[in-house]
Scaffold this motif. Structure first.
Motif, short mmCIF file in Angstrom:
data_model
loop_
_atom_site.label_atom_id
_atom_site.label_comp_id
_atom_site.label_asym_id
_atom_site.label_seq_id
_atom_site.Cartn_x
_atom_site.Cartn_y
_atom_site.Cartn_z
N GLU A 168 -33.12 18.30 50.79
CA GLU A 168 -33.57 17.41 49.74
C GLU A 168 -35.08 17.23 49.83
N ASN A 204 -34.55 9.69 44.25
CA ASN A 204 -33.71 10.07 45.38
C ASN A 204 -34.27 9.59 46.72
N SER A 207 -31.66 7.71 48.93
CA SER A 207 -30.51 8.55 49.30
C SER A 207 -31.00 9.68 50.21
N GLY A 210 -31.06 8.21 53.47
CA GLY A 210 -29.73 7.86 53.95
C GLY A 210 -29.66 6.44 54.49
N ARG A 212 -29.02 2.12 53.71
CA ARG A 212 -28.28 1.22 52.83
C ARG A 212 -29.06 -0.06 52.64
N ARG A 217 -29.19 -3.73 45.65
CA ARG A 217 -29.15 -2.27 45.65
C ARG A 217 -30.54 -1.71 45.85
N LEU A 220 -32.09 4.03 42.60
CA LEU A 220 -31.00 5.01 42.55
C LEU A 220 -31.52 6.38 42.12
N PRO A 221 -30.86 7.45 42.57
CA PRO A 221 -31.23 8.79 42.10
C PRO A 221 -31.14 8.80 40.58
#
Lengths: 902, 115
Positions: A168, A204, A207, A210, A212, A217, A220-221
């Motif tokens: 990625e 991204n 994510s 990786g 949390r 939240r 987001l991608p």
């Protein structure tokens, strides 16, 4: 053998020790009774039979001991015995134990403190998934400053081309000062605006890492790919705790960033500070929201030649950085052909994230940490030598004990093991103290005045690395001490001391002790010289002619940009501010500036100078620049060498002009006057020439240690940043001006956020200015002082001991007519020998250490003769005094008492 | 200490003798000593200082198991029992021992001219 049965049986023996012993007792008793019965059957009386059985079986204890020795658990038991015995011995002489533990705690604490800093800066991996796979992509440049190097289309190309080697690829853009010229962004919540360090990330980003969310939240991608589409913000845990006291109702709140509406959607995980070292990224927004930083922040989306983002990637398992690098080589070459990056060769580098290198300038961290870890290790070695010395003294007092134990059958290895155990115990106790001490010291660091609004983070949490390092240091020191004293104890004939009074051994033993002290004093000398060099370096940095006068100047930074002012509103605000401040009677002069000397804001601009041919390595010249108002040079008292200052006639509509520094004039127009010369700025479209109207003397404004580089001054009327700092010169204490200036600002806009109200003299002590020098001098000085104390204790100890051992001899000499001064000379001879031995040793070591320091010293050579001479003289004097005190006590020995003493 | 009659034992053979004794039937410490003495017709006498460490060692290696049982004259005693692993070990050691003794016997019986 079955290791498992063996292990479980051993463990059960350890934990059911009593039961196992009982069974063994019973078994042996049975055996004996059976023997007795056997003899009775053979015709003996009961008494005879019992006697015979005892004779056959022998010592029951010896049999039991041999049975016990069968398992490994007996080794643990004897170790445990050693530990208990050692603890008892140490408890019996609390004074000695306290001295030894304190010495070691100081030595180990110094290491823990420095290591916990190194751990945070260099070693601790980022709290993300598989951090070792993370890399960042960068064209190496001459200044290596971590500026963004890729446009959004280029980032997309990299994502395509890197698919084979990276799992990625992500990108981000520093908000505010680090990315551009505007300073930090403003976050308005519930009507209150405060600075926030923003970071605009590709969708991204999280994510990719990786991780949390702590709350709500994360980005987001898919978010942030189009401009302005996702007005959301994620706060860092630290910012959320400090500003909102951990209030969960903040999630979902509407807020403003620089006046643009956004929604707070989440909080990033605890202990995550972003991918940059030292600075906390306090608010994450989608990359497409970068326009809140000004229109120019969107250039990277529209123009593939406009770099605006830093690119990070995750290596696929098994792919090396070199492989990734070569697979991107051709794309990198194309990027460079399309738009050259200053100083970049055609090699795109794939770099690891640790040790971090995303700070400005070359990365001095690994070398600097190596220097301080070495100095700290030296301190610990000295502390260990000191305690070894104490142990050796005690060992000679314990010769009787050792001899008795040896006579009772203890093997020599067991005695040596006992010594080692005791020393390790001391080491671990010292380690415990050192851990506390070290962590306490390192926690003082964040309270340092950093003179900056940047959210620096110092996270010196105790983790297994710090803990392990401390334990390692403790064990190392303990075994060093143990081996040293065991070597000493096992030399010579132990049984001899049963017959003698112990005194007769003085000769050989003294020699070893003297050597220990010589090494120790020599080490202290080296340490002190290193400290002296750092202190001298700080002094010369403090006294250095900066080229401007920081005294009597006040800095105030109001931030209209954080309220979302338009350019016209900003211009109007600054104009009125300057006018009203200049009207204050106490203000001699007042000016506005983008980059305050040694502040965190600086920027560069690519120029095209007619007739100047840049070398291939240099690439297109990109000097630093600053935007200033009229009276700037007067306020800072920078000397105008030729030409003129800016004046009110330099307006938006007049011909563009600049003032440059001498370094710039000499670089581009050597051996001629730069006045009247002109050049163009690559970023101005259409291209327009700017004309040099003045040359000012060189001044240190960016870095204290580095040579002065070319610098351009633009008038703010023609080239301006969004956030400017007001600088006011007064006659007296500049801080006295602060209240009236605050009043003027709130008179212009009562909601205006104001930061950094400080004197320019204070501002010089920033991390770019004097702070690092003071820090280095402070730490090195503390270590040096510790070394000096250890040296004093060492010399004092060895001379005192020698005096106590030679009491009888001194008594005899005095009885035979020796005078006090003869005795004094006799004893002092030893201190002279120690000093004579240690000085050359220390000087040699200092030369070696000095080599390491070369890069970190300003205005002083690593072999500075003055420092060497002064520190050596100091150490000699202190060592001789430390030796003189016990020597003088020797002259007071009463011959009769001394002779009767035995 | 009592004269150590079994010091004449070849190193490591005590273990084998104990295993063999126990292969016949479970015994307590004293019984093992007596049994070895009986079978060897008094050539080997095992003293406590060798016997008990050996028992502990064999038990630790998993070759023996032990349990407390009543003896023939109603006392409690620790009986040692050969384990499956001990049985294998005994078989192997016996084989090796036989190979070695026959080799030694051949050497001792050798005469010039027969080689």
């Amino acid at each position: 053998m079955r290791p498992f049965t063996n292990l479980t049986a051993g463990l059960s023996n350890l934990f059911r020790k009593e039961r196992v012993e009982q069974e063994l007792d019973e078994e042996l008793r049975n055996f004996q009774e059976a023997k007795v019965e056997e003899h009775i059957r053979a015709g003996m009386t009961r008494a005879q039979a019992q006697r015979a059985a005892r004779l056959e079986i022998g010592s029951e204890d010896a049999v039991k001991e041999r049975v016990r020795e069968v398992g490994w658990e007996s080794a643990i038991e004897s170790l445990w015995q050693d530990i208990r015995y050692g603890a008892r011995i140490l408890r019996r002489s609390p004074g000695y134990t306290a001295a030894a533990v304190l010495t070691l705690a100081l030595g180990i604490g110094a290491n823990t403190a420095i290591f916990s800093v190194v751990n945070w800066l260099v070693l601790r991996p980022l709290p993300v998934q598989n951090p070792a796979q993370l890399v960042y992509l960068q064209f190496p440049t001459t200044n290596n400053n971590g500026y963004p190097q890729f446009s959004y289309p280029e980032f997309q190309d990299l994502q395509q081309a890197g698919k084979g080697v990276f799992s990625e690829i992500t990108a981000f853009r520093f908000g505010g000062s680090a990315g551009g010229q505007s300073g930090q962004d403003g976050l308005t919540v519930n009507g209150e605006t405060k600075s926030v360090q923003t970071c605009f990330v590709a969708g991204n980003f999280f994510s990719f890492l990786g991780i949390r969310p702590y709350l709500g939240r994360l980005i987001l991608p898919g978010e942030g790919a189009s401009i302005g589409a996702d007005p959301v913000v994620v706060l860092s845990y630290r910012y959320w705790r400090t500003r909102f006291a951990g209030d969960q109702s903040v999630i979902g709140k509407r807020a403003l960033i620089n006046g643009h509406p956004v929604t707070i959607v989440g909080v990033a995980p605890r202990n995550f500070y972003g991918l940059t070292p030292l600075i906390d990224m306090e608010a994450y927004l989608p990359l497409g929201m970068a326009y809140v930083d000004g229109e120019h922040a969107l250039d990277m989306f529209r123009d593939r030649k406009s770099p605006g983002a830093n690119v990070f990637a995750r290596l696929r398992p098994g792919v090396t950085r070199e492989q990734a690098q070569s697979s991107l080589a051709s794309l990198a070459k194309r990027f460079l052909d399309e738009s050259p990056r200053a100083g970049a060769t055609n090699m795109l580098e794939v770099r690891p994230l640790r040790p971090p290198a995303l700070i400005t300038g070359a990365n001095p961290l690994p070398a600097l940490t190596a220097v301080f870890l070495t100095l700290a290790a030296l301190v610990l070695a000295l502390a260990a030598l000191n305690v070894t010395n104490l142990q050796v003294v005690r060992a000679s007092m314990r010769r009787h004990e050792m001899a008795v134990r040896s006579a009772l059958g203890a093997k020599r290895s067991r005695l040596v093991r006992q010594m080692l155990t005791e020393s390790l115990l001391l080491g671990l106790m010292g380690g415990g103290g050192g851990l506390g001490l070290g962590l306490a010291v390192s926690h003082l660091l964040p309270s340092l005045p950093m003179q900056t609004e940047l959210p620096f983070v110092f996270d010196f949490r105790l983790d297994w690395r710090v803990f392990g390092y401390t334990i390692l240091a403790a064990l190392l020191a303990g075994s060093l001490i143990g081996v040293g004293s065991a070597l000493h104890a096992s030399s010579g004939n132990l049984s001899g001391s049963l017959h003698e009074s112990g005194r007769a051994f003085a000769g050989g033993r003294q020699r070893l002790r003297s050597w220990l002290v010589i090494v120790q004093v020599g080490g202290s000398l080296a340490l002190l010289i290193a400290a002296g060099l750092f202190v001298r370096s700080m002094r010369s940095a403090e006294r250095a002619d900066l080229g401007f006068n920081p005294e009597h100047v006040l800095n105030v930074t109001p931030n209209p940009y954080q309220l979302g002012y338009s350019s016209a509103q900003e211009r109007n605000f600054y104009h009125q501010l300057l006018e009203r401040v200049r009207a204050l009677p106490a203000a001699k002069s007042a000016s506005l500036v983008m980059a305050v000397p040694f502040g965190e804001v600086s920027d560069q601009v690519e120029v095209d100078v007619p007739g100047y041919k840049a070398s291939k390595e240099e690439g297109p010249p990109t000097p630093n620049y600053n935007d200033v108002s009229t009276q700037f040079f007067a306020t800072l008292q920078m000397k105008l060498l030729s030409g003129r200052d800016f004046n009110d006639a330099d307006t938006e509509n007049s011909a563009p002009v600049v003032v440059i520094n001498q370094a710039m004039a000499e670089h581009f127009w050597p051996h001629q006057s730069a006045i009247g010369k002109s050049f163009t700025l690559s970023s101005w479209k259409p291209k327009r020439a700017v004309q040099v109207v003045g040359v000012v003397a060189n001044a240190h404004t960016l870095e204290l240690a580095a040579p002065i580089e070319p610098l351009i001054f633009f008038p703010i009327t023609q080239h301006s940043a969004d956030v400017l700092t007001l600088q006011v010169r007064s006659d007296g204490d500049p801080l006295l001006l602060a209240p009236s200036i605050r009043q003027i600002i709130s008179g212009l806009d009562s909601a205006m956020p104001v930061r950094s109200v400080q004197s320019m003299a204070e501002a010089v002590n920033s991390i770019n200015g004097l702070l690092l020098f003071e820090l280095a001098a402070g730490i090195a000085g503390a270590l040096g002082l510790l070394g000096l104390v250890l040296a004093v204790v060492g010399v004092y100890g060895v001379i005192s001991y020698s005096v106590s051992q030679r009491r009888q001899e001194i008594g005899i000499r005095m009885a035979l007519g020796a005078t006090a001064s003869q005795i004094l000379r006799m004893i002092s001879r030893q201190s002279f020998l120690i000093v004579a031995g240690s000085v050359p040793l220390g000087l040699l070591a200092a030369f070696a250490v000095g080599k390491l320091l070369t890069d970190f010293l300003v205005g002083v050579s690593p072999t500075d003769p003055l420092t060497y001479a002064a520190v050596t003289a100091l150490l000699i004097a202190v060592a001789l005094i430390a030796g003189y005190l016990p020597a003088r006590r020797a002259t007071r020995v009463n011959p009769m008492v001394a002779l009767r003493h035995e | 200490m009592a004269p150590d009659k079994n010091s004449g034992l070849v190193q490591g053979t005590l273990d084998m003798l104990i295993l063999k004794t126990l292969a016949l039937e479970p015994l307590h410490g004293y019984g093992i000593g007596i049994r070895i003495e009986q079978i060897s017709k008094g050539v080997f006498q095992v003293n406590a200082g060798s016997l008990f460490p050996a028992l502990r060692r064999l038990e630790r290696a998993g070759l023996l198991k032990s349990e407390w049982r009543d003896t023939e004259n109603n006392r409690r005693a620790k009986y040692y029992i050969l384990s499956e692993a001990g049985r294998k070990q005994l078989k192997q050691e016996t084989r090796e021992w036989e190979a070695q003794t026959s080799a030694i016997a051949r050497i001792l019986a050798a005469r010039l001219g027969e080689i």
